[in-house]
Design a protein around this motif. Structure first.
Motif, PDB file in Angstrom:
ATOM      1  N   GLU A 177       0.833  -1.206   0.000  1.00 53.49           N
ATOM      2  CA  GLU A 177       0.000   0.000   0.000  1.00 53.49           C
ATOM      3  C   GLU A 177       0.867   1.255   0.000  1.00 53.49           C
ATOM      4  OE1 GLU A 177      -2.468  -0.662   3.414  1.00 53.49           O
ATOM      5  OE2 GLU A 177      -3.896  -1.880   2.292  1.00 53.49           O
ATOM      6  N   GLN A 178       1.961   1.218   0.756  1.00 53.45           N
ATOM      7  CA  GLN A 178       2.866   2.369   0.795  1.00 53.45           C
ATOM      8  C   GLN A 178       3.524   2.591  -0.570  1.00 53.45           C
ATOM      9  OE1 GLN A 178       5.451   1.317   4.037  1.00 53.45           O
ATOM     10  NE2 GLN A 178       4.104   2.235   5.566  1.00 53.45           N
ATOM     11  N   VAL A 179       3.928   1.508  -1.226  1.00 53.58           N
ATOM     12  CA  VAL A 179       4.534   1.620  -2.556  1.00 53.58           C
ATOM     13  C   VAL A 179       3.518   2.204  -3.535  1.00 53.58           C
ATOM     14  CG1 VAL A 179       5.450   0.327  -4.531  1.00 53.58           C
ATOM     15  CG2 VAL A 179       6.243  -0.188  -2.216  1.00 53.58           C
ATOM     16  N   GLY A 180       2.298   1.709  -3.486  1.00 50.51           N
ATOM     17  CA  GLY A 180       1.248   2.229  -4.371  1.00 50.51           C
ATOM     18  C   GLY A 180       0.975   3.701  -4.121  1.00 50.51           C
ATOM     19  N   ASP A 181       0.902   4.075  -2.849  1.00 53.19           N
ATOM     20  CA  ASP A 181       0.682   5.489  -2.505  1.00 53.19           C
ATOM     21  C   ASP A 181       1.824   6.363  -3.011  1.00 53.19           C
ATOM     22  OD1 ASP A 181      -1.666   4.787  -1.243  1.00 53.19           O
ATOM     23  OD2 ASP A 181      -0.837   4.921   0.797  1.00 53.19           O
ATOM     24  N   LEU A 182       3.046   5.891  -2.812  1.00 56.85           N
ATOM     25  CA  LEU A 182       4.208   6.650  -3.262  1.00 56.85           C
ATOM     26  C   LEU A 182       4.211   6.792  -4.783  1.00 56.85           C
ATOM     27  CD1 LEU A 182       6.847   8.077  -2.602  1.00 56.85           C
ATOM     28  CD2 LEU A 182       7.980   5.851  -2.670  1.00 56.85           C
ATOM     29  N   ALA A 183       3.924   5.711  -5.485  1.00 57.55           N
ATOM     30  CA  ALA A 183       3.885   5.773  -6.952  1.00 57.55           C
ATOM     31  C   ALA A 183       2.825   6.767  -7.425  1.00 57.55           C
ATOM     32  CB  ALA A 183       3.608   4.385  -7.535  1.00 57.55           C
TER      33      ALA A 183
END
Length: 74
Positions: free
Chosen positions: A16-22
């Motif tokens: 979820e953090q990777v998706g948010d960052l992207a």
């Protein structure tokens, strides 16, 4: 089984953090590498989906759950 779910839960949070960052980087990032951000988001979604499946499988195999589902209902 609770312990078996800890790592997949961490994977889901990290994904979820990777998706948010992207998503946050998309409008401000280098347009020449925008596909890299999309690939990262896709990989994160795949990791989260796999982790969720792992949790579902572990829950289905849980002795506590099997006992609860095998008890007669009143």
């Amino acid at each position: 089984m609770v312990e078996a779910g800890r790592i997949p839960a961490q994977v889901i949070r990290a994904a979820e953090q990777v998706g948010d960052l992207a998503e946050r980087l998309r409008p401000i990032g280098n347009p020449h590498v925008i596909s890299d951000g999309g690939a990262a988001a896709d990989a994160a979604r795949a990791a989260a989906g796999t982790a969720r499946l792992d949790v579902e499988i572990n829950l289905a195999a849980s002795p506590t759950r099997r006992r609860a589902t095998s008890c007669p209902r009143h």
